[in-house]
Design a protein around this motif. Structure first.
Motif, PDB file in Angstrom:
ATOM      1  N   GLY A 186     -32.826  82.055  15.526  1.00  0.00           N
ATOM      2  CA  GLY A 186     -33.621  82.884  14.625  1.00  0.00           C
ATOM      3  C   GLY A 186     -34.391  83.996  15.303  1.00  0.00           C
ATOM      4  O   GLY A 186     -33.848  84.779  16.079  1.00  0.00           O
ATOM      5  N   HIS A 187     -35.673  84.061  15.013  1.00  0.00           N
ATOM      6  CA  HIS A 187     -36.502  85.149  15.526  1.00  0.00           C
ATOM      7  C   HIS A 187     -36.793  85.017  17.020  1.00  0.00           C
ATOM      8  O   HIS A 187     -37.358  85.915  17.627  1.00  0.00           O
ATOM      9  CB  HIS A 187     -37.821  85.230  14.742  1.00  0.00           C
ATOM     10  N   ASN A 188     -36.406  83.909  17.624  1.00  0.00           N
ATOM     11  CA  ASN A 188     -36.609  83.734  19.069  1.00  0.00           C
ATOM     12  C   ASN A 188     -35.581  84.499  19.904  1.00  0.00           C
ATOM     13  O   ASN A 188     -35.747  84.620  21.113  1.00  0.00           O
ATOM     14  CB  ASN A 188     -36.576  82.256  19.441  1.00  0.00           C
ATOM     15  N   LEU A 189     -34.538  84.994  19.263  1.00  0.00           N
ATOM     16  CA  LEU A 189     -33.535  85.777  19.983  1.00  0.00           C
ATOM     17  C   LEU A 189     -34.010  87.217  20.132  1.00  0.00           C
ATOM     18  O   LEU A 189     -34.494  87.815  19.167  1.00  0.00           O
ATOM     19  CB  LEU A 189     -32.220  85.810  19.203  1.00  0.00           C
ATOM     20  N   SER A 190     -33.843  87.748  21.312  1.00  0.00           N
ATOM     21  CA  SER A 190     -34.147  89.171  21.491  1.00  0.00           C
ATOM     22  C   SER A 190     -33.049  89.985  20.815  1.00  0.00           C
ATOM     23  O   SER A 190     -31.950  89.483  20.551  1.00  0.00           O
ATOM     24  CB  SER A 190     -34.199  89.516  22.985  1.00  0.00           C
ATOM     25  N   ALA A 191     -33.323  91.231  20.549  1.00  0.00           N
ATOM     26  CA  ALA A 191     -32.330  92.106  19.920  1.00  0.00           C
ATOM     27  C   ALA A 191     -31.092  92.220  20.816  1.00  0.00           C
ATOM     28  O   ALA A 191     -29.952  92.210  20.326  1.00  0.00           O
ATOM     29  CB  ALA A 191     -32.925  93.478  19.659  1.00  0.00           C
ATOM     30  N   ARG A 192     -31.301  92.297  22.115  1.00  0.00           N
ATOM     31  CA  ARG A 192     -30.198  92.397  23.079  1.00  0.00           C
ATOM     32  C   ARG A 192     -29.322  91.137  23.023  1.00  0.00           C
ATOM     33  O   ARG A 192     -28.105  91.210  23.002  1.00  0.00           O
ATOM     34  CB  ARG A 192     -30.768  92.593  24.481  1.00  0.00           C
ATOM     35  N   ARG A 193     -29.961  89.976  23.007  1.00  0.00           N
ATOM     36  CA  ARG A 193     -29.243  88.697  22.979  1.00  0.00           C
ATOM     37  C   ARG A 193     -28.477  88.544  21.662  1.00  0.00           C
ATOM     38  O   ARG A 193     -27.324  88.128  21.648  1.00  0.00           O
ATOM     39  CB  ARG A 193     -30.254  87.560  23.137  1.00  0.00           C
ATOM     40  N   ARG A 194     -29.133  88.873  20.541  1.00  0.00           N
ATOM     41  CA  ARG A 194     -28.486  88.777  19.240  1.00  0.00           C
ATOM     42  C   ARG A 194     -27.249  89.688  19.183  1.00  0.00           C
ATOM     43  O   ARG A 194     -26.205  89.302  18.674  1.00  0.00           O
ATOM     44  CB  ARG A 194     -29.450  89.140  18.114  1.00  0.00           C
ATOM     45  N   LYS A 195     -27.381  90.889  19.760  1.00  0.00           N
ATOM     46  CA  LYS A 195     -26.262  91.835  19.763  1.00  0.00           C
ATOM     47  C   LYS A 195     -25.079  91.256  20.539  1.00  0.00           C
ATOM     48  O   LYS A 195     -23.931  91.376  20.112  1.00  0.00           O
ATOM     49  CB  LYS A 195     -26.714  93.163  20.375  1.00  0.00           C
ATOM     50  N   LYS A 196     -25.356  90.609  21.672  1.00  0.00           N
ATOM     51  CA  LYS A 196     -24.279  90.003  22.468  1.00  0.00           C
ATOM     52  C   LYS A 196     -23.618  88.858  21.711  1.00  0.00           C
ATOM     53  O   LYS A 196     -22.400  88.698  21.742  1.00  0.00           O
ATOM     54  CB  LYS A 196     -24.811  89.512  23.802  1.00  0.00           C
ATOM     55  N   LEU A 197     -24.416  88.058  21.023  1.00  0.00           N
ATOM     56  CA  LEU A 197     -23.860  86.933  20.273  1.00  0.00           C
ATOM     57  C   LEU A 197     -23.064  87.417  19.060  1.00  0.00           C
ATOM     58  O   LEU A 197     -22.026  86.839  18.722  1.00  0.00           O
ATOM     59  CB  LEU A 197     -24.966  85.963  19.860  1.00  0.00           C
ATOM     60  N   GLU A 198     -23.528  88.471  18.426  1.00  0.00           N
ATOM     61  CA  GLU A 198     -22.764  89.049  17.314  1.00  0.00           C
ATOM     62  C   GLU A 198     -21.458  89.644  17.839  1.00  0.00           C
ATOM     63  O   GLU A 198     -20.413  89.547  17.183  1.00  0.00           O
ATOM     64  CB  GLU A 198     -23.585  90.109  16.576  1.00  0.00           C
ATOM     65  N   ALA A 199     -21.494  90.233  19.026  1.00  0.00           N
ATOM     66  CA  ALA A 199     -20.275  90.751  19.651  1.00  0.00           C
ATOM     67  C   ALA A 199     -19.321  89.603  19.991  1.00  0.00           C
ATOM     68  O   ALA A 199     -18.099  89.763  19.943  1.00  0.00           O
ATOM     69  CB  ALA A 199     -20.608  91.558  20.898  1.00  0.00           C
ATOM     70  N   ALA A 200     -19.877  88.434  20.312  1.00  0.00           N
ATOM     71  CA  ALA A 200     -19.052  87.260  20.601  1.00  0.00           C
ATOM     72  C   ALA A 200     -18.279  86.826  19.357  1.00  0.00           C
ATOM     73  O   ALA A 200     -17.166  86.315  19.457  1.00  0.00           O
ATOM     74  CB  ALA A 200     -19.910  86.119  21.134  1.00  0.00           C
ATOM     75  N   LYS A 201     -18.853  87.054  18.168  1.00  0.00           N
ATOM     76  CA  LYS A 201     -18.128  86.748  16.927  1.00  0.00           C
ATOM     77  C   LYS A 201     -16.876  87.620  16.831  1.00  0.00           C
ATOM     78  O   LYS A 201     -15.792  87.127  16.506  1.00  0.00           O
ATOM     79  CB  LYS A 201     -19.005  86.999  15.700  1.00  0.00           C
ATOM     80  N   ASP A 202     -17.025  88.903  17.117  1.00  0.00           N
ATOM     81  CA  ASP A 202     -15.874  89.809  17.091  1.00  0.00           C
ATOM     82  C   ASP A 202     -14.855  89.412  18.151  1.00  0.00           C
ATOM     83  O   ASP A 202     -13.641  89.426  17.896  1.00  0.00           O
ATOM     84  CB  ASP A 202     -16.315  91.259  17.299  1.00  0.00           C
ATOM     85  N   ALA A 203     -15.332  89.047  19.327  1.00  0.00           N
ATOM     86  CA  ALA A 203     -14.440  88.624  20.408  1.00  0.00           C
ATOM     87  C   ALA A 203     -13.710  87.332  20.022  1.00  0.00           C
ATOM     88  O   ALA A 203     -12.528  87.165  20.335  1.00  0.00           O
ATOM     89  CB  ALA A 203     -15.231  88.428  21.704  1.00  0.00           C
ATOM     90  N   LEU A 204     -14.396  86.455  19.318  1.00  0.00           N
ATOM     91  CA  LEU A 204     -13.784  85.202  18.875  1.00  0.00           C
ATOM     92  C   LEU A 204     -12.678  85.488  17.850  1.00  0.00           C
ATOM     93  O   LEU A 204     -11.593  84.901  17.918  1.00  0.00           O
ATOM     94  CB  LEU A 204     -14.854  84.292  18.276  1.00  0.00           C
ATOM     95  N   ARG A 205     -12.942  86.400  16.947  1.00  0.00           N
ATOM     96  CA  ARG A 205     -11.902  86.793  15.985  1.00  0.00           C
ATOM     97  C   ARG A 205     -10.686  87.355  16.730  1.00  0.00           C
ATOM     98  O   ARG A 205      -9.536  87.063  16.382  1.00  0.00           O
ATOM     99  CB  ARG A 205     -12.443  87.836  15.010  1.00  0.00           C
ATOM    100  N   HIS A 206     -10.945  88.160  17.745  1.00  0.00           N
ATOM    101  CA  HIS A 206      -9.858  88.735  18.545  1.00  0.00           C
ATOM    102  C   HIS A 206      -9.083  87.639  19.286  1.00  0.00           C
ATOM    103  O   HIS A 206      -7.850  87.657  19.317  1.00  0.00           O
ATOM    104  CB  HIS A 206     -10.409  89.758  19.532  1.00  0.00           C
ATOM    105  N   GLU A 207      -9.798  86.681  19.888  1.00  0.00           N
ATOM    106  CA  GLU A 207      -9.155  85.589  20.628  1.00  0.00           C
ATOM    107  C   GLU A 207      -8.214  84.773  19.722  1.00  0.00           C
ATOM    108  O   GLU A 207      -7.172  84.319  20.163  1.00  0.00           O
ATOM    109  CB  GLU A 207     -10.201  84.655  21.240  1.00  0.00           C
ATOM    110  N   PHE A 208      -8.617  84.588  18.474  1.00  0.00           N
ATOM    111  CA  PHE A 208      -7.806  83.837  17.522  1.00  0.00           C
ATOM    112  C   PHE A 208      -6.868  84.736  16.713  1.00  0.00           C
ATOM    113  O   PHE A 208      -6.268  84.293  15.741  1.00  0.00           O
ATOM    114  CB  PHE A 208      -8.702  83.032  16.579  1.00  0.00           C
ATOM    115  N   LYS A 209      -6.809  86.018  17.107  1.00  0.00           N
ATOM    116  CA  LYS A 209      -5.955  87.004  16.438  1.00  0.00           C
ATOM    117  C   LYS A 209      -6.260  87.091  14.946  1.00  0.00           C
ATOM    118  O   LYS A 209      -5.364  87.089  14.105  1.00  0.00           O
ATOM    119  CB  LYS A 209      -4.483  86.679  16.692  1.00  0.00           C
ATOM    120  N   ARG A 210      -7.540  87.188  14.649  1.00  0.00           N
ATOM    121  CA  ARG A 210      -8.001  87.307  13.258  1.00  0.00           C
ATOM    122  C   ARG A 210      -8.702  88.632  13.045  1.00  0.00           C
ATOM    123  O   ARG A 210      -9.633  88.733  12.289  1.00  0.00           O
ATOM    124  CB  ARG A 210      -8.980  86.178  12.933  1.00  0.00           C
ATOM    125  N   ASP A 211      -8.249  89.658  13.742  1.00  0.00           N
ATOM    126  CA  ASP A 211      -8.883  90.987  13.670  1.00  0.00           C
ATOM    127  C   ASP A 211      -8.727  91.598  12.299  1.00  0.00           C
ATOM    128  O   ASP A 211      -7.750  91.567  11.666  1.00  0.00           O
ATOM    129  CB  ASP A 211      -8.274  91.932  14.715  1.00  0.00           C
TER     130      ASP A 211
END
Length: 94
Positions: A69-94
């Motif tokens: 939640g609010h304990n995540l820094s904006a930088r950290r949240r951005k990286k984790l949101e980018a990990a969602k996109d990377a996960l979609r790519h890894e599973f070929k769900r782009d």
């Protein structure tokens, strides 16, 4: 019977649910692709998951983001949101 520390329910969920086993500190990595690959590997090798590997991996990532939640820094949240996109790519769900 009440639990000892009601603020630790998410740790209890991770330990006792049918959630997959994760590499320690997987969400603390700086590289979104590394996070996604680790989640994919864990999901594909887990005997405890009930959903597809993709859904299990995405659920764990979303669960972590929501619990932090609010304990995540904006930088950290951005990286984790980018990990969602990377996960979609890894599973070929782009």
């Amino acid at each position: 019977m009440p639990r000892k520390d009601p603020h630790r329910w998410s740790a209890h969920v991770n330990e006792t649910s049918d959630a997959m086993d994760l590499k320690p500190d997987v969400f603390k990595q700086d590289d979104p692709t590394a996070i996604a690959r680790s989640l994919k590997r864990s999901a594909e090798h887990s005997d405890r998951r009930k959903a597809s590997p993709f859904r299990s991996a995405m659920s764990m990532l979303t669960f972590y983001i929501n619990r932090a939640g609010h304990n995540l820094s904006a930088r950290r949240r951005k990286k984790l949101e980018a990990a969602k996109d990377a996960l979609r790519h890894e599973f070929k769900r782009d």
